[in-house]
Design a protein around this motif. Structure first.
Motif, short mmCIF file in Angstrom:
data_model
loop_
_atom_site.label_atom_id
_atom_site.label_comp_id
_atom_site.label_asym_id
_atom_site.label_seq_id
_atom_site.Cartn_x
_atom_site.Cartn_y
_atom_site.Cartn_z
N GLY A 46 0.78 -1.23 0.00
CA GLY A 46 0.00 0.00 0.00
C GLY A 46 0.80 1.28 0.00
N THR A 47 1.58 1.50 -1.04
CA THR A 47 2.32 2.75 -1.19
C THR A 47 1.69 3.60 -2.30
N ALA A 48 1.97 4.88 -2.26
CA ALA A 48 1.46 5.77 -3.29
C ALA A 48 1.98 5.37 -4.66
N LYS A 49 3.25 5.01 -4.74
CA LYS A 49 3.83 4.62 -6.01
C LYS A 49 3.16 3.38 -6.59
N ALA A 50 2.92 2.39 -5.73
CA ALA A 50 2.27 1.17 -6.20
C ALA A 50 0.86 1.46 -6.69
N LEU A 51 0.16 2.35 -6.01
CA LEU A 51 -1.19 2.70 -6.43
C LEU A 51 -1.17 3.40 -7.79
N ILE A 52 -0.29 4.35 -7.96
CA ILE A 52 -0.22 5.08 -9.22
C ILE A 52 0.17 4.14 -10.36
N ASN A 53 1.10 3.23 -10.10
CA ASN A 53 1.49 2.28 -11.13
C ASN A 53 0.30 1.42 -11.57
N GLN A 54 -0.51 0.99 -10.59
CA GLN A 54 -1.67 0.19 -10.94
C GLN A 54 -2.68 1.02 -11.73
N CYS A 55 -2.91 2.26 -11.30
CA CYS A 55 -3.83 3.13 -12.02
C CYS A 55 -3.40 3.34 -13.46
N ASP A 56 -2.10 3.56 -13.66
CA ASP A 56 -1.59 3.80 -15.00
C ASP A 56 -1.77 2.58 -15.89
N SER A 57 -1.68 1.40 -15.31
CA SER A 57 -1.80 0.19 -16.11
C SER A 57 -3.23 -0.08 -16.55
N VAL A 58 -4.19 0.52 -15.85
CA VAL A 58 -5.60 0.24 -16.12
C VAL A 58 -6.31 1.43 -16.75
#
Length: 279
Positions: A46-58
């Motif tokens: 649950g990091t900001a970077k991991a969240l943004i990476n997931q958002c970008d992929s979808v």
């Protein structure tokens, strides 16, 4: 599939990098999700970077991010962290703060939250260990009502009686002008009963997070119809679920494009009184 839609993930948890793994594991343990095998392999922290990476992929453009104060003295530091992440990623994050009913300086905590630019409050009765209709918690609702701060509230749990529908209903009756977003369709693990009781309250919205894994498509559509698409909001409970999977489930329910856009974006914008949260 989603390129023609504006998408906000309205229920995400983020943590400082140094504690993110531990915090993510503690959520998993609390709900015994891994034991069911439904989340194994997601591998998110649950990091900001991991969240943004997931958002970008979808193709998710923005997220509502928050965390929960497990003790009163953690509230202001947690809210400072969330606000800093929002400032670092202003085009990606909307921040909700946390409050704790045992705080001896609730008014100061709320003033601090507002000064930080956070847009609402997240409460989790089970993790924070309180009943939503306890007088100390009612004080939080009073303050939020005064300041027009929407409350994102964890609701429901068959193992506890902290935020089940009878208690939530009391709050909705007491504060008819206060916007409350009931996570997990208004009743995690009690999806059959919660909508029947709570759907009639017009100040009560619900999000979809941590629900689809346990519901058939027929049941999910039935619940959405009970609340009405004007009061349902898309959320994933990041880092617990894959946005791609949650979106695929939602898009397979047979909803119209207009109703999908309400759930994915417009309803949260209306709650926050922001007409164009994404350009």
């Amino acid at each position: 599939m989603y390129k023609n839609f504006k998408v906000i993930d309205s229920h995400c948890h983020i943590f400082p990098d140094k504690i993110a793994r531990k915090a993510t594991d503690s959520i998993d343990t609390f709900y015994h999700i891994s034991e069911s095998g439904v989340i194994n392999g997601c591998g998110f922290v649950g990091t900001a970077k991991a969240l943004i990476n997931q958002c970008d992929s979808v193709g998710v453009e923005k997220c509502l991010v928050t965390s929960v104060a497990t003790t009163p003295h953690h509230a202001q530091s947690i809210n400072t962290f969330i606000a800093e992440e929002v400032r670092q990623f202003p085009e990606r994050f909307i921040g909700f703060g946390s409050l704790h009913p045992e705080s001896e300086c609730l008014e100061d905590d709320v003033a601090h939250l507002i000064d930080l630019g956070l847009k609402g409050v997240k409460l989790h009765p089970d993790i924070q260990n309180f009943k939503v209709d306890d007088p100390k918690v009612i004080r939080i609702f009073e303050i939020c009502n005064k300041h027009r701060l929407p409350v994102l509230l964890h609701t429901g749990d068959s193992r506890f009686d902290n935020s089940n529908p009878d208690r939530v209903e009391k709050i909705l009756k007491m504060f008819p002008e206060l916007t409350i977003i009931g996570a997990h369709f208004g009743g995690w693990s009690i999806w059959d009963t919660a909508p029947q009781i709570l759907c009639k309250y017009k100040n009560f919205y619900v999000d979809t997070c941590s629900s689809f894994y346990a519901l058939s498509k027929e049941k999910a559509k039935e619940i959405i119809d009970l609340y009405g698409t004007n009061r349902v909001i898309f959320g994933t409970d990041f880092p617990m679920w894959r946005q791609e999977d949650e979106l695929a489930f939602l898009f397979d329910l047979g909803l119209s494009e207009q109703d999908l856009q309400k759930i994915l974006h417009d309803n949260l914008c209306n709650i926050l009184e922001i007409k164009q949260i994404i350009c």
